[in-house]
Write an enzyme that holds these catalytic residues in place. Structure first.
Site, PDB file in Angstrom:
ATOM      1  N   THR A 162     -14.383  -3.953 -24.828  1.00 26.59           N
ATOM      2  CA  THR A 162     -14.306  -2.507 -25.012  1.00 26.59           C
ATOM      3  C   THR A 162     -13.121  -2.135 -24.159  1.00 26.59           C
ATOM      4  O   THR A 162     -12.882  -2.761 -23.131  1.00 26.59           O
ATOM      5  CB  THR A 162     -15.568  -1.802 -24.457  1.00 26.59           C
ATOM      6  OG1 THR A 162     -16.694  -2.205 -25.195  1.00 26.59           O
ATOM      7  CG2 THR A 162     -15.421  -0.309 -24.533  1.00 26.59           C
ATOM      8  N   ARG A 190     -24.110  -1.899 -37.011  1.00 27.62           N
ATOM      9  CA  ARG A 190     -24.532  -1.732 -35.620  1.00 27.62           C
ATOM     10  C   ARG A 190     -23.596  -0.760 -34.902  1.00 27.62           C
ATOM     11  O   ARG A 190     -22.372  -0.895 -34.976  1.00 27.62           O
ATOM     12  CB  ARG A 190     -24.536  -3.077 -34.900  1.00 27.62           C
ATOM     13  CG  ARG A 190     -24.908  -3.002 -33.403  1.00 27.62           C
ATOM     14  CD  ARG A 190     -23.684  -2.981 -32.509  1.00 27.62           C
ATOM     15  NE  ARG A 190     -24.017  -3.165 -31.091  1.00 27.62           N
ATOM     16  CZ  ARG A 190     -23.128  -3.075 -30.103  1.00 27.62           C
ATOM     17  NH1 ARG A 190     -21.870  -2.826 -30.357  1.00 27.62           N
ATOM     18  NH2 ARG A 190     -23.502  -3.255 -28.856  1.00 27.62           N
ATOM     19  N   VAL A 191     -24.166   0.207 -34.213  1.00 29.62           N
ATOM     20  CA  VAL A 191     -23.386   1.119 -33.386  1.00 29.62           C
ATOM     21  C   VAL A 191     -23.770   0.855 -31.939  1.00 29.62           C
ATOM     22  O   VAL A 191     -24.960   0.777 -31.621  1.00 29.62           O
ATOM     23  CB  VAL A 191     -23.677   2.587 -33.745  1.00 29.62           C
ATOM     24  CG1 VAL A 191     -22.859   3.532 -32.873  1.00 29.62           C
ATOM     25  CG2 VAL A 191     -23.391   2.841 -35.218  1.00 29.62           C
ATOM     26  N   GLY A 192     -22.778   0.691 -31.096  1.00 32.41           N
ATOM     27  CA  GLY A 192     -23.054   0.428 -29.691  1.00 32.41           C
ATOM     28  C   GLY A 192     -22.947   1.685 -28.857  1.00 32.41           C
ATOM     29  O   GLY A 192     -22.991   2.800 -29.369  1.00 32.41           O
ATOM     30  N   ASP A 193     -22.795   1.478 -27.553  1.00 32.76           N
ATOM     31  CA  ASP A 193     -22.744   2.602 -26.628  1.00 32.76           C
ATOM     32  C   ASP A 193     -21.491   3.450 -26.785  1.00 32.76           C
ATOM     33  O   ASP A 193     -21.496   4.650 -26.507  1.00 32.76           O
ATOM     34  CB  ASP A 193     -22.795   2.085 -25.191  1.00 32.76           C
ATOM     35  CG  ASP A 193     -21.608   1.181 -24.881  1.00 32.76           C
ATOM     36  OD1 ASP A 193     -21.418   0.184 -25.613  1.00 32.76           O
ATOM     37  OD2 ASP A 193     -20.862   1.474 -23.933  1.00 32.76           O
ATOM     38  N   THR A 213     -18.097  -0.178 -20.054  1.00 32.70           N
ATOM     39  CA  THR A 213     -17.949  -1.402 -20.849  1.00 32.70           C
ATOM     40  C   THR A 213     -19.055  -2.370 -20.450  1.00 32.70           C
ATOM     41  O   THR A 213     -19.543  -2.329 -19.330  1.00 32.70           O
ATOM     42  CB  THR A 213     -16.566  -2.045 -20.649  1.00 32.70           C
ATOM     43  OG1 THR A 213     -16.592  -3.390 -21.159  1.00 32.70           O
ATOM     44  CG2 THR A 213     -16.182  -2.115 -19.185  1.00 32.70           C
ATOM     45  N   GLY A 214     -19.433  -3.240 -21.382  1.00 31.32           N
ATOM     46  CA  GLY A 214     -20.495  -4.204 -21.104  1.00 31.32           C
ATOM     47  C   GLY A 214     -21.399  -4.322 -22.302  1.00 31.32           C
ATOM     48  O   GLY A 214     -21.010  -3.988 -23.413  1.00 31.32           O
ATOM     49  N   GLY A 216     -23.550  -3.154 -24.817  1.00 34.05           N
ATOM     50  CA  GLY A 216     -23.741  -1.788 -25.290  1.00 34.05           C
ATOM     51  C   GLY A 216     -25.183  -1.322 -25.290  1.00 34.05           C
ATOM     52  O   GLY A 216     -25.495  -0.202 -24.881  1.00 34.05           O
TER      53      GLY A 216
END
Lengths: 305, 312
Positions: A162, A190-193, A213-214, A216
């Protein structure tokens, strides 16, 4: 007010052979953003332009160089936020555009909405004249290799990454921007953070700006960006708040990540609980940069320009 | 720990017209009773909120599942989230089509995938593999939703001006605490009439449309989605509680903050870890209902607090 920019190129394991590429990428991004700030540009433009540099650099998991989902395709998420009035724009699961962060800014400025997803986001991109590019063009050799390897071993390697930027401009306005290709082998859709306000990014002139970042899913569970600003509202320094947020994520959902933070007074930090995170920051014409824990290389930027 | 179980539900905060007032009230009352029966039988908070929201989705009166509003193209795109305060597990879906119970699908995402959120066509594809029943669009569209859409198409008002007039349906949700002290929340919506294709509102966004954490409590929100997102309303309420505010103050202060800071109105329901609860709104009306100790409490207009004993 002295302007500040901080950028990150993702938290997670960085192989030695790529370290220089990451380092020069985050430096270029920080310099690009700082250049805008020094000329009197606003924080929101600085973070957007810095993230564009990282999206265009195939080292990073965003835009060109994004990791591939389970079907071998690129789907990207991005968010941008202006701390002046809490306006924000985001896109999720977008394909075939070079710079999701630019589309996120258009969502913020040209629509009544804050988040557009998938095909609807693509329709909007088209209406705004954003060129559609072949999905292939976003795929780097390394992303393809990593994806193939993952398929073979059916491993659950997370492939963190990210990119993001936070800034404060000479008017004291803060902003944040975050962009990503997500995690290797993620499910389609898929949707992340990153696309979720308060998780992947948040900016409020009354407290500060954060880009995370990391992993999600873990970041979302603790709404990491908003959590850190909550700690700052309670009187913690930027460092204390960043550490407290990452610690909470570690203890509550047993995961690690990284954050960059700036407050409206221009204090900043780059913190991570992973082994590495590439980051760079510029304040007072000094560039700070690092990848490994405790590393902080300081270079006067006259040498860089 | 022995906690008295509680459920609170809402059917959306907006200027509910008089001809929908009674059906909105009876809808939230039934949903609250349904969720409470789960809790009374020793069921978990997550099961209770899922059950209650499913009932609201199935009810044509509310903008979620059946009865959802239409987007700019006349299509139905749905958002939902469910969260378990025990371990912060969460599942969400955004912009899905042809699914009657998005909240059940969100729970499937929570339990059967390594992810938190699935969107659009990818989400629908996953629904197919999980044998989640898909229904034709027509089955979800009500006469009222269609009429509203036609009117908005005709006048081409902006979404923001529409919302500020409060002539918009919005969102259903539930929060609960079970006898073991676990909290949970769920929120589901069709969004706002005439929204752009692909617009995702606050409902499926963790911390905005909902949040649940056993250490503090659970929240489900409703109102102008974009405003709720700007202030991450659900998380804000819980931050206020962490600072020591009562659940009523935490709710009221968060809604005031949203009104003053971004000029957005809305409503929310919350239950805190000790089982105290609140329902609060800054819109003209919000249909809500709650059950605790076999007493059903409900309201629609500001300040209303009706009580009814329920049979067990």
């Amino acid at each position: 007010m002295k302007p500040v920019i901080v950028v990150h190129g993702g938290a997670g394991a960085i192989l030695q052979k790529y370290a220089e590429g990451y380092r020069s990428g985050v430096k270029r991004a920080a310099l690009r953003g700082y250049d805008i700030l020094r000329q009197g540009g606003d924080a929101i433009t600085a973070v957007e332009e810095a993230v564009v540099v990282l999206e265009d650099d195939p080292h990073f998991n965003a835009g060109h160089g994004s990791v591939l989902n389970e079907e071998g395709e690129v789907e990207m998420d991005a968010i941008i936020m202006d701390g002046k009035d809490l306006s924000s724009g985001a896109v999720s699961a977008v394909r075939c555009i070079a710079n999701p962060i630019k589309l996120a800014r258009l969502v913020m400025e040209k629509t009544d909405h804050m988040l557009l997803t998938g095909n609807g986001a693509a329709l909007f991109a088209k209406s705004q004249g954003i060129p559609e590019i072949p999905g292939e063009k976003l795929i780097s050799e390394r992303s393809r290799e990593r994806w193939k390897k993952n398929l073979l071993s059916s491993s659950t390697q997370k492939g963190f990454g990210t990119v993001g930027a936070v800034a404060v401009d000479s008017q004291g306005n803060v902003a944040s921007a975050t962009s990503t290709g997500g995690i290797t082998n993620k499910m389609v859709g898929r949707v992340g953070d990153t696309a979720c306000i308060g998780s992947g990014g948040y900016a409020d002139n009354n407290s500060g700006a954060v880009s995370t970042t990391g992993h999600g899913e873990s970041i979302m569970k603790v709404t990491l960006a908003r959590l850190i600003l909550h700690y700052m509202e309670q009187g913690m320094s930027v460092e204390e708040a960043a550490d407290a947020g990452l610690n909470y994520m570690k203890t509550r959902v047993d995961d690690s990540g990284g954050v960059i933070v700036v407050n409206s007074a221009g204090e900043w930090t780059a913190k991570f609980s992973t082994n590495q995170m590439s980051w760079a920051a510029i304040k007072d014409d000094n560039l700070n940069c690092g990848i490994y824990l405790g590393e902080n290389e300081i270079i006067p930027i006259s040498e860089n320009l | 720990m022995d906690i008295t179980p509680v459920i609170v539900v809402h059917g959306g905060a907006w200027a509910i017209p008089d001809d929908l007032a009674e059906s909105s009230k009876s809808g939230v009352k039934s949903a609250a009773k349904c969720g409470f029966s789960v809790l009374a039988n020793g069921g978990s908070a997550v099961n209770a909120v899922e059950c209650a929201v499913q009932m609201l989705e199935d009810n044509n009166v509310f903008d979620a599942g059946h009865g959802a509003v239409l987007n700019a193209e006349g299509d139905v795109e749905l958002d939902a989230i469910i969260m378990d305060g025990r371990n912060l597990a969460v599942g969400a879906v955004s912009c899905i089509k042809n699914i009657a119970n998005p909240v059940k699908f969100a729970r499937t995402v929570m339990e059967k995938t390594p992810h938190v959120m699935l969107t659009g066509a990818g989400a629908n594809k996953f629904a197919e593999t999980m044998n989640i029943k898909q229904v034709p669009r027509e089955e979800l569209v009500t006469e009222l939703a269609l009429k509203e859409w036609e009117q908005y198409q005709k006048y081409q008002q902006s979404v923001t001006s529409l919302f500020n007039s409060e002539q918009m349906h919005d969102t259903v949700g539930a929060v609960a605490i079970d006898s073991e002290g676990n909290v949970a929340c769920a929120t589901s919506t069709g969004g706002i009439t005439n929204k752009m294709v692909g617009r995702v509102g606050d409902s499926p966004i963790i911390g905005s449309g909902a949040y649940a954490d056993n250490f503090t409590g659970a929240v489900s929100t409703t109102g102008h989605g974009e405003s709720i997102m700007k202030v991450t309303l659900a998380r804000l309420v819980l931050f206020n509680m962490e600072k020591g505010e009562t659940r009523q103050d935490a709710a009221d202060h968060a809604l005031d903050y949203m009104k003053n800071k971004v000029h957005g109105r809305g409503g929310l329901i919350t239950v805190c870890k000790t089982g105290e609860w609140a329902a609060s709104f800054t819109t003209k009306r919000m249909a809500w209902a709650s059950v605790k100790n076999n007493i059903l409490t409900f309201g629609l207009n500001p300040g209303e607090n009706f009580h009814e004993a329920i049979d067990t």
